[in-house]
Design an enzyme around this catalytic site. Structure first.
Site, PDB file in Angstrom:
ATOM      1  N   TYR A  71     -59.022  -3.040  18.984  1.00  0.00           N
ATOM      2  CA  TYR A  71     -57.640  -2.872  18.827  1.00  0.00           C
ATOM      3  C   TYR A  71     -57.202  -3.237  20.541  1.00  0.00           C
ATOM      4  O   TYR A  71     -56.317  -4.086  20.466  1.00  0.00           O
ATOM      5  CB  TYR A  71     -57.111  -1.325  19.109  1.00  0.00           C
ATOM      6  CG  TYR A  71     -55.840  -1.179  18.663  1.00  0.00           C
ATOM      7  CD1 TYR A  71     -55.327  -0.905  17.623  1.00  0.00           C
ATOM      8  CD2 TYR A  71     -55.004  -1.115  20.063  1.00  0.00           C
ATOM      9  CE1 TYR A  71     -53.854  -0.395  17.383  1.00  0.00           C
ATOM     10  CE2 TYR A  71     -53.772  -0.591  20.001  1.00  0.00           C
ATOM     11  CZ  TYR A  71     -53.103  -0.449  18.509  1.00  0.00           C
ATOM     12  OH  TYR A  71     -51.754  -0.227  18.529  1.00  0.00           O
ATOM     13  N   PHE A 127     -35.175 -25.349  13.523  1.00  0.00           N
ATOM     14  CA  PHE A 127     -35.667 -24.989  12.135  1.00  0.00           C
ATOM     15  C   PHE A 127     -34.904 -24.084  11.423  1.00  0.00           C
ATOM     16  O   PHE A 127     -34.524 -23.103  12.184  1.00  0.00           O
ATOM     17  CB  PHE A 127     -37.101 -24.693  12.398  1.00  0.00           C
ATOM     18  CG  PHE A 127     -37.991 -24.352  11.195  1.00  0.00           C
ATOM     19  CD1 PHE A 127     -38.208 -25.526  10.362  1.00  0.00           C
ATOM     20  CD2 PHE A 127     -38.805 -23.253  11.059  1.00  0.00           C
ATOM     21  CE1 PHE A 127     -39.016 -25.395   9.064  1.00  0.00           C
ATOM     22  CE2 PHE A 127     -39.218 -22.957   9.847  1.00  0.00           C
ATOM     23  CZ  PHE A 127     -39.705 -24.065   8.866  1.00  0.00           C
ATOM     24  N   ASP A 128     -35.085 -23.735  10.398  1.00  0.00           N
ATOM     25  CA  ASP A 128     -34.266 -22.564   9.509  1.00  0.00           C
ATOM     26  C   ASP A 128     -34.680 -20.997  10.063  1.00  0.00           C
ATOM     27  O   ASP A 128     -33.568 -20.390  10.191  1.00  0.00           O
ATOM     28  CB  ASP A 128     -34.467 -22.414   8.147  1.00  0.00           C
ATOM     29  CG  ASP A 128     -35.221 -23.670   7.175  1.00  0.00           C
ATOM     30  OD1 ASP A 128     -35.616 -24.475   8.037  1.00  0.00           O
ATOM     31  OD2 ASP A 128     -35.566 -23.582   6.115  1.00  0.00           O
ATOM     32  N   ASP A 218     -39.943 -25.620  20.678  1.00  0.00           N
ATOM     33  CA  ASP A 218     -40.525 -25.018  19.633  1.00  0.00           C
ATOM     34  C   ASP A 218     -41.768 -26.119  19.303  1.00  0.00           C
ATOM     35  O   ASP A 218     -41.404 -27.243  18.744  1.00  0.00           O
ATOM     36  CB  ASP A 218     -39.449 -25.075  18.477  1.00  0.00           C
ATOM     37  CG  ASP A 218     -40.109 -24.843  17.142  1.00  0.00           C
ATOM     38  OD1 ASP A 218     -41.241 -24.673  16.829  1.00  0.00           O
ATOM     39  OD2 ASP A 218     -38.994 -24.351  16.228  1.00  0.00           O
ATOM     40  N   ALA A 220     -44.351 -26.176  17.259  1.00  0.00           N
ATOM     41  CA  ALA A 220     -45.298 -26.282  16.070  1.00  0.00           C
ATOM     42  C   ALA A 220     -46.412 -27.527  16.041  1.00  0.00           C
ATOM     43  O   ALA A 220     -47.292 -27.397  15.344  1.00  0.00           O
ATOM     44  CB  ALA A 220     -44.485 -25.979  14.747  1.00  0.00           C
ATOM     45  N   LYS A 261     -49.360 -24.659  11.910  1.00  0.00           N
ATOM     46  CA  LYS A 261     -49.332 -26.095  11.804  1.00  0.00           C
ATOM     47  C   LYS A 261     -50.333 -26.597  12.787  1.00  0.00           C
ATOM     48  O   LYS A 261     -51.462 -26.746  12.243  1.00  0.00           O
ATOM     49  CB  LYS A 261     -47.966 -26.693  12.152  1.00  0.00           C
ATOM     50  CG  LYS A 261     -46.804 -26.221  11.023  1.00  0.00           C
ATOM     51  CD  LYS A 261     -46.612 -24.994  10.873  1.00  0.00           C
ATOM     52  CE  LYS A 261     -45.329 -24.875  10.091  1.00  0.00           C
ATOM     53  NZ  LYS A 261     -44.076 -24.142  10.726  1.00  0.00           N
ATOM     54  N   HIS A 447     -33.065 -21.773  -3.282  1.00  0.00           N
ATOM     55  CA  HIS A 447     -34.172 -22.615  -3.771  1.00  0.00           C
ATOM     56  C   HIS A 447     -35.502 -21.982  -3.935  1.00  0.00           C
ATOM     57  O   HIS A 447     -36.296 -22.433  -4.735  1.00  0.00           O
ATOM     58  CB  HIS A 447     -34.537 -23.856  -2.624  1.00  0.00           C
ATOM     59  CG  HIS A 447     -34.925 -23.251  -1.389  1.00  0.00           C
ATOM     60  ND1 HIS A 447     -33.918 -22.579  -0.416  1.00  0.00           N
ATOM     61  CD2 HIS A 447     -36.107 -23.360  -0.789  1.00  0.00           C
ATOM     62  CE1 HIS A 447     -34.495 -22.341   0.611  1.00  0.00           C
ATOM     63  NE2 HIS A 447     -35.841 -22.770   0.580  1.00  0.00           N
TER      64      HIS A 447
END
Ligand SMILES: *Cc1c(COP(=O)(O)O)cnc(C)c1O
Length: 455
Positions: A71, A127-128, A218, A220, A261, A447
């Site tokens: 932990y 990004f969304d 960001d 990724a 990613k 979607h």
């Protein structure tokens, strides 16, 4: 040798269950003509996303066995932290279960909510989930992509760049107190996976220094972006991708990253910070929602797989294979007259469905029609990025794209050749394809779950 081979041997295989066209017609009908609702076992080649779909190496699997599941103070965490500190130079590395958790924590800390004016955060293109997390804390997400990035068929090396002139004007108009940080997404996922140049990143650093605003990445797809800089930006051809990646991170004050990613693993993320005060706040929030700071929502085995993945993703033979396989697919499509976003980005090919199927009006969803045909004809799963995803009742989106995103180290050239052949067939009868109508939908993010019927 001209042939670029996959720089790996296959050690473990997952069988693909073959299906016939008749079976797939029934499967798609049962899924209400929405491939998101198809079981993955019914897909032959799954190009829905490159997120969390990578194949791990034997060294990563060995790391999984080594995972220290303590932990507090897990050895696996210290290894993860050491690799990321060497790569990024950030003083504080805070593990999270995926990218959006890092975003949530960052914007909770950075955005002031007690002032009278709404705060704003610029990005090349948000990004969304980044946009959603910014809006969730009451701030506004603003996109400032370069002009070149807005033209799908234009071939330019760095279409992911931020518009520096617009950024500076934006800061002057809004005023520094309203801007808690400036962000740049590498590569620019929402804009075709296009890379950002080092020159542009240095430009953002220069402006943010002048106005004393923190600069965040960001990150990724940092390795794919660094490799594009090596290939395309003068002065970087002889530098290692690792050195280029380090140079990128050293420009910033921190980053969020989805390690699903370029972490080459199936789960994970982190928040990198230089500010001690922000790191303290971040760790408190982390404990609230993710876990203790030495695991942050990840198991020791995940941390081990990531520590190794961050090294492997910078291997140039891997990146050469990665970028070349997508470019190869793009070249074949262009040769058969299929319009795509050019030049191909780092992780996906985007087909311009509006130009490919001009007889289907945007509100009959040409992108969805093509996605469905790819599935029925060949068992390939792609995703619509157009009016189904971004449109509203009577208003279509700007573009009708179909994205074919490539999982890392999963498919070989013959898989790509199979997709090419499927497209060659579809090109022959594309005039016969019909649009779809939506028969059921949710008010947001429709979607994922919408039901359709062919027209
Ligand atoms: C995937 C992604 C995210 C979100 O990360 P998750 O791991 O899916 O939460 C953020 N930004 C970019 C550019 C991404 O591609």
């Amino acid at each position: 040798m001209r042939t670029i081979i996959e720089p790996f041997k296959i050690k473990v295989v997952e069988p693909i269950r073959m299906t016939t066209r008749e079976e797939r017609e029934k499967i798609l009908k049962d899924a209400h003509y929405n491939p998101f609702l198809i079981h993955a076992k019914d897909v032959l080649i799954d190009l829905l996303t490159d997120s969390g779909t990578a194949a791990m190496s034997s060294k990563q699997w060995a790391g999984v066995m080594e995972g220290d599941e303590s932990y507090a103070g897990s050895q696996s965490f210290y290894r993860f932290e050491r690799v990321l500190k060497e790569l990024t130079g950030f003083h504080y590395i805070i593990p999270t279960h995926q990218g959006r958790a890092a975003e949530k924590i960052l914007f909770h800390i950075a955005v002031r909510t007690n002032g009278s004016e709404q705060q704003v955060i610029p990005n090349n293109t948000h990004f969304d989930t980044t946009r959603a997390n910014i809006e969730y804390v009451g701030a506004k997400a603003v996109d400032l992509p370069c002009e070149e990035g807005r033209k799908p068929s234009l071939r330019k090396p760095f279409k992911g760049n931020m518009d520096l002139e617009k950024l500076e004007n934006f800061i002057r108009e809004e005023g520094v107190p309203k801007i808690p940080l400036v962000m740049v997404t590498i590569t620019n996922n929402s804009n075709g996976g296009q890379p950002v140049s080092m020159e542009n990143l240095k430009g953002v650093r220069g402006i943010t220094n002048r106005y004393k605003i923190p600069f965040f990445l960001d990150a990724a797809r940092f390795a794919e972006n660094a490799y594009f800089i090596k290939l395309r930006e003068p002065g970087y051809e002889n530098k290692s991708v690792e050195a280029i990646a380090q140079e990128i991170f050293h420009l910033a004050d921190g980053c969020t990253m989805s390690a699903k990613k370029d972490g080459l693993a199936n789960m994970g993320g982190f928040l990198g910070l230089n500010s001690r005060a922000w790191a303290q706040k971040a760790r408190s929030l982390l404990i609230l929602t993710e876990g203790f700071p030495t695991y942050g929502g990840l198991s020791g085995r995940d941390l081990e797989a990531l520590a190794q993945g961050f090294k492997e993703v910078l291997e140039e033979d891997y990146l050469k294979y990665r970028i070349r396989s997508i470019e190869y697919f793009g070249e074949k499509l262009v040769a058969m007259g299929v319009p795509i976003v050019e030049p191909p980005g780092g992780h996906a090919i985007y087909i311009d469905a509006k130009a490919f199927l001009p007889h289907i009006p945007p509100l009959e969803y040409p992108g969805q029609a093509l996605v469905n045909e790819l599935y029925v004809a060949a068992g390939i799963r792609a995703v619509e990025i157009g009016s189904v995803m971004f449109g509203k009742a009577d208003t279509p989106a700007d573009m009708e794209l179909v994205r074919l995103a490539f999982p890392r180290r999963v498919y070989t050239q013959s898989h790509v050749d199979y997709i090419v052949e499927a497209m060659e067939e579809i090109v022959k009868y594309k005039k016969k394809l019909q649009g779809v109508q939506i028969t059921q939908q949710e008010p947001i993010m429709r979607h994922f779950t919408a039901h359709f019927e062919p027209l």
